[in-house]
Motif scaffolding. Structure first.
Motif, PDB file in Angstrom:
ATOM      1  N   LYS A 185       0.643  -1.328   0.064  1.00  0.00           N
ATOM      2  CA  LYS A 185       0.009   0.079  -0.011  1.00  0.00           C
ATOM      3  C   LYS A 185       0.837   1.214   0.095  1.00  0.00           C
ATOM      4  O   LYS A 185       0.259   2.555   0.164  1.00  0.00           O
ATOM      5  N   PHE A 186       2.129   1.003  -0.266  1.00  0.00           N
ATOM      6  CA  PHE A 186       3.187   2.351  -0.019  1.00  0.00           C
ATOM      7  C   PHE A 186       2.842   3.082  -1.350  1.00  0.00           C
ATOM      8  O   PHE A 186       2.725   2.837  -2.305  1.00  0.00           O
ATOM      9  N   ILE A 187       2.493   4.626  -0.956  1.00  0.00           N
ATOM     10  CA  ILE A 187       2.517   5.452  -2.039  1.00  0.00           C
ATOM     11  C   ILE A 187       3.453   6.253  -2.609  1.00  0.00           C
ATOM     12  O   ILE A 187       3.953   6.525  -3.599  1.00  0.00           O
ATOM     13  N   GLY A 188       4.348   6.612  -1.357  1.00  0.00           N
ATOM     14  CA  GLY A 188       5.588   7.549  -1.714  1.00  0.00           C
ATOM     15  C   GLY A 188       5.916   8.301  -0.303  1.00  0.00           C
ATOM     16  O   GLY A 188       5.434   8.091   0.749  1.00  0.00           O
ATOM     17  N   LYS A 189       6.867   9.336  -0.507  1.00  0.00           N
ATOM     18  CA  LYS A 189       7.306   9.960   0.532  1.00  0.00           C
ATOM     19  C   LYS A 189       7.425  11.361   0.325  1.00  0.00           C
ATOM     20  O   LYS A 189       7.396  11.934  -0.800  1.00  0.00           O
ATOM     21  N   LEU A 190       7.040  12.076   1.337  1.00  0.00           N
ATOM     22  CA  LEU A 190       7.230  13.623   1.319  1.00  0.00           C
ATOM     23  C   LEU A 190       8.319  13.950   2.070  1.00  0.00           C
ATOM     24  O   LEU A 190       8.578  13.597   3.299  1.00  0.00           O
ATOM     25  N   LYS A 191       9.226  14.624   1.481  1.00  0.00           N
ATOM     26  CA  LYS A 191      10.402  15.303   2.013  1.00  0.00           C
ATOM     27  C   LYS A 191      10.531  16.612   2.037  1.00  0.00           C
ATOM     28  O   LYS A 191      10.071  17.436   1.160  1.00  0.00           O
ATOM     29  N   HIS A 192      11.533  17.359   2.974  1.00  0.00           N
ATOM     30  CA  HIS A 192      11.920  18.506   3.167  1.00  0.00           C
ATOM     31  C   HIS A 192      13.293  18.605   3.855  1.00  0.00           C
ATOM     32  O   HIS A 192      13.507  18.237   4.573  1.00  0.00           O
ATOM     33  N   PRO A 193      13.982  19.557   3.371  1.00  0.00           N
ATOM     34  CA  PRO A 193      15.405  19.825   3.950  1.00  0.00           C
ATOM     35  C   PRO A 193      15.205  20.549   5.102  1.00  0.00           C
ATOM     36  O   PRO A 193      14.359  21.449   5.172  1.00  0.00           O
ATOM     37  N   THR A 194      16.147  20.341   5.935  1.00  0.00           N
ATOM     38  CA  THR A 194      16.326  21.088   7.325  1.00  0.00           C
ATOM     39  C   THR A 194      17.210  22.027   7.218  1.00  0.00           C
ATOM     40  O   THR A 194      18.454  22.113   7.653  1.00  0.00           O
ATOM     41  N   VAL A 195      16.954  23.079   6.366  1.00  0.00           N
ATOM     42  CA  VAL A 195      17.876  24.284   6.079  1.00  0.00           C
ATOM     43  C   VAL A 195      17.224  25.628   6.626  1.00  0.00           C
ATOM     44  O   VAL A 195      15.732  25.653   6.669  1.00  0.00           O
ATOM     45  N   MET A 196      17.915  26.888   6.760  1.00  0.00           N
ATOM     46  CA  MET A 196      17.253  28.143   7.109  1.00  0.00           C
ATOM     47  C   MET A 196      16.517  28.524   6.039  1.00  0.00           C
ATOM     48  O   MET A 196      16.562  28.344   4.782  1.00  0.00           O
ATOM     49  N   GLY A 197      15.647  29.401   6.290  1.00  0.00           N
ATOM     50  CA  GLY A 197      14.945  30.259   5.188  1.00  0.00           C
ATOM     51  C   GLY A 197      13.383  29.711   4.703  1.00  0.00           C
ATOM     52  O   GLY A 197      13.028  28.975   5.487  1.00  0.00           O
ATOM     53  N   LYS A 198      13.006  29.698   3.460  1.00  0.00           N
ATOM     54  CA  LYS A 198      11.689  29.300   3.156  1.00  0.00           C
ATOM     55  C   LYS A 198      11.547  27.787   3.074  1.00  0.00           C
ATOM     56  O   LYS A 198      12.432  27.252   2.538  1.00  0.00           O
ATOM     57  N   PRO A 199      10.366  27.351   3.643  1.00  0.00           N
ATOM     58  CA  PRO A 199      10.576  25.814   3.537  1.00  0.00           C
ATOM     59  C   PRO A 199      10.385  25.347   2.212  1.00  0.00           C
ATOM     60  O   PRO A 199       9.717  25.988   1.398  1.00  0.00           O
ATOM     61  N   LYS A 200      10.638  24.110   2.025  1.00  0.00           N
ATOM     62  CA  LYS A 200      10.500  23.407   0.595  1.00  0.00           C
ATOM     63  C   LYS A 200      10.201  21.939   0.779  1.00  0.00           C
ATOM     64  O   LYS A 200      10.723  21.418   1.553  1.00  0.00           O
ATOM     65  N   TYR A 201       9.212  21.538   0.071  1.00  0.00           N
ATOM     66  CA  TYR A 201       8.723  20.281   0.350  1.00  0.00           C
ATOM     67  C   TYR A 201       8.640  19.555  -1.157  1.00  0.00           C
ATOM     68  O   TYR A 201       8.552  20.348  -2.347  1.00  0.00           O
ATOM     69  N   TRP A 202       8.842  18.224  -1.297  1.00  0.00           N
ATOM     70  CA  TRP A 202       8.589  17.629  -2.680  1.00  0.00           C
ATOM     71  C   TRP A 202       8.052  16.257  -2.239  1.00  0.00           C
ATOM     72  O   TRP A 202       8.299  15.661  -1.188  1.00  0.00           O
ATOM     73  N   PHE A 203       7.096  15.643  -3.117  1.00  0.00           N
ATOM     74  CA  PHE A 203       6.743  14.138  -2.822  1.00  0.00           C
ATOM     75  C   PHE A 203       7.109  13.365  -4.061  1.00  0.00           C
ATOM     76  O   PHE A 203       7.024  13.598  -5.378  1.00  0.00           O
ATOM     77  N   GLU A 204       7.833  12.017  -3.547  1.00  0.00           N
ATOM     78  CA  GLU A 204       8.629  11.207  -4.324  1.00  0.00           C
ATOM     79  C   GLU A 204       7.533   9.980  -4.420  1.00  0.00           C
ATOM     80  O   GLU A 204       6.942   9.511  -3.269  1.00  0.00           O
ATOM     81  N   ASP A 205       7.181   9.387  -5.551  1.00  0.00           N
ATOM     82  CA  ASP A 205       6.572   8.210  -5.630  1.00  0.00           C
ATOM     83  C   ASP A 205       7.222   6.893  -5.289  1.00  0.00           C
ATOM     84  O   ASP A 205       8.609   7.245  -5.123  1.00  0.00           O
ATOM     85  N   GLN A 206       6.794   5.861  -5.418  1.00  0.00           N
ATOM     86  CA  GLN A 206       7.474   4.638  -5.018  1.00  0.00           C
ATOM     87  C   GLN A 206       8.812   4.361  -5.907  1.00  0.00           C
ATOM     88  O   GLN A 206       9.664   3.690  -5.477  1.00  0.00           O
ATOM     89  N   TYR A 207       8.935   5.102  -7.003  1.00  0.00           N
ATOM     90  CA  TYR A 207       9.897   4.882  -8.092  1.00  0.00           C
ATOM     91  C   TYR A 207      10.917   6.234  -7.871  1.00  0.00           C
ATOM     92  O   TYR A 207      11.868   6.089  -8.843  1.00  0.00           O
ATOM     93  N   LYS A 208      10.760   6.875  -6.745  1.00  0.00           N
ATOM     94  CA  LYS A 208      11.516   7.996  -6.587  1.00  0.00           C
ATOM     95  C   LYS A 208      11.624   9.044  -7.443  1.00  0.00           C
ATOM     96  O   LYS A 208      12.455  10.014  -7.566  1.00  0.00           O
ATOM     97  N   ASN A 209      10.400   9.202  -8.189  1.00  0.00           N
ATOM     98  CA  ASN A 209      10.150  10.514  -9.315  1.00  0.00           C
ATOM     99  C   ASN A 209       9.567  11.515  -8.267  1.00  0.00           C
ATOM    100  O   ASN A 209       8.353  11.363  -7.536  1.00  0.00           O
ATOM    101  N   LYS A 210       9.790  12.788  -8.553  1.00  0.00           N
ATOM    102  CA  LYS A 210       9.405  13.966  -7.717  1.00  0.00           C
ATOM    103  C   LYS A 210       8.135  14.172  -8.478  1.00  0.00           C
ATOM    104  O   LYS A 210       8.218  14.877  -9.266  1.00  0.00           O
ATOM    105  N   ILE A 211       6.876  13.614  -8.209  1.00  0.00           N
ATOM    106  CA  ILE A 211       5.961  13.903  -8.776  1.00  0.00           C
ATOM    107  C   ILE A 211       4.850  15.406  -8.351  1.00  0.00           C
ATOM    108  O   ILE A 211       4.382  15.645  -9.069  1.00  0.00           O
ATOM    109  N   ILE A 212       5.442  15.814  -7.293  1.00  0.00           N
ATOM    110  CA  ILE A 212       4.860  16.793  -6.705  1.00  0.00           C
ATOM    111  C   ILE A 212       5.968  17.929  -6.081  1.00  0.00           C
ATOM    112  O   ILE A 212       6.514  17.137  -5.357  1.00  0.00           O
ATOM    113  N   LYS A 213       5.935  18.951  -6.444  1.00  0.00           N
ATOM    114  CA  LYS A 213       6.859  20.002  -5.947  1.00  0.00           C
ATOM    115  C   LYS A 213       6.068  21.054  -5.087  1.00  0.00           C
ATOM    116  O   LYS A 213       5.176  21.339  -5.837  1.00  0.00           O
ATOM    117  N   LEU A 214       6.602  21.483  -4.151  1.00  0.00           N
ATOM    118  CA  LEU A 214       5.907  22.459  -3.466  1.00  0.00           C
ATOM    119  C   LEU A 214       6.542  24.050  -3.507  1.00  0.00           C
ATOM    120  O   LEU A 214       7.927  23.763  -2.891  1.00  0.00           O
TER     121      LEU A 214
END
Length: 279
Positions: A185-214
């Motif tokens: 049932k695995f869909i993917g992973k939401l990731k974001h770096p722990t850096v200063m400044g504006k937050p940045k997220y992206w969502f990777e599918d099970q094949y590690k493709n960045k299908i959603i960027k925020l």
């Protein structure tokens, strides 16, 4: 037509309140500056005068302190109202650029969580968030389970059936369809770096493709880009609400984990805000 007029009146009222706040800030700042300048001028003039009573001198010093202390809140009020106005203008520009999104129920049921394209996510308790229509009809909710080091969030419908399970890691959130952490049932992973400044997220599918960027502007405005296209608008609506607009052609199963991503953004925002307040 009535709804549109109501929204317009509400926007005018918000703008009036913001302008009133800015005016109050300017008045406080102006009085503080006048008091400070006048008092300093008088104190300089009477510095060499020996017949000035201590009582008058003390009054002048008190007025000087009042003037100085009025300058600080005046500057603060002006800067806050300007920041709010800037954020609101950016949100309005983003909504215009995003275009209209029709709020609709595909099957006419308000009890089906994934049939709407305009949502509100509202914080109810520390670890519980409701999912609603823009008219605040409840559709479902997020619940936090587990401990500090073993945290799971579940999106459930009104009958309590899990639609999405999210496992929290350090800088990663793992998404599963339904209520179990099943590899199938695995869909993917939401990731974001722990850096200063504006937050940045992206969502990777099970094949590690960045299908959603925020792409975010601070924590109050986000655009989600799916497959390179601007498909989702997320912004704060009041202190406890996040509003989500999803373009109608997005499939229902993807809408579910877009809501999950939005809830995680809000949870991250709350956690970072608490950390800043504690410092």
């Amino acid at each position: 037509m009535i709804k549109i007029e109501h929204i317009q009146v509400k926007d005018v009222n918000v703008k009036t309140k913001r302008n009133t706040g800015k005016l109050i800030g300017k008045i406080i700042l102006g009085i503080g500056l006048v008091l400070t300048i006048v008092d300093v001028s008088i104190l300089i003039l009477i510095e060499d005068t020996t017949n000035v009573s201590r009582y008058i001198n003390n009054i002048l010093l008190i007025l000087l302190l009042i003037g100085v202390f009025m300058i600080l809140p005046g500057i603060f009020i002006i800067s806050v109202t300007r920041s709010i106005g800037k954020a609101r203008n950016q949100i309005e520009k983003a909504k215009l650029a995003f275009g209209p999104v029709e709020e609709r129920a595909l099957d006419g049921s308000e009890r089906v969580i994934n049939k709407y394209r305009v949502f509100l996510i509202k914080k109810i308790y520390t670890f519980e968030y409701k999912v609603m229509t823009s008219s605040e009809v409840e559709l479902g909710y997020f619940e936090r389970e587990g401990t500090l080091f073993h945290t799971i969030y579940r999106l459930k419908n009104l009958e309590g059936r899990p639609l999405l399970t999210i496992r929290q890691k350090t800088v990663t959130y793992i998404f599963y369809e339904g209520g179990e952490e099943d590899e199938g049932k695995f869909i993917g992973k939401l990731k974001h770096p722990t850096v200063m400044g504006k937050p940045k997220y992206w969502f990777e599918d099970q094949y590690k493709n960045k299908i959603i960027k925020l792409k975010g502007n601070g924590y109050y405005l986000y655009h989600m880009f799916k497959d390179g296209l601007k498909e989702v608008l997320v912004y704060w609506k009041g202190r406890k609400f996040i509003k989500v607009k999803i373009k109608p052609h997005i499939p229902d199963n993807i809408v579910i984990y877009i809501l999950g991503i939005t809830a995680i953004i809000q949870i991250d925002y709350e956690r970072i805000s608490r950390r800043h307040r504690s410092h």
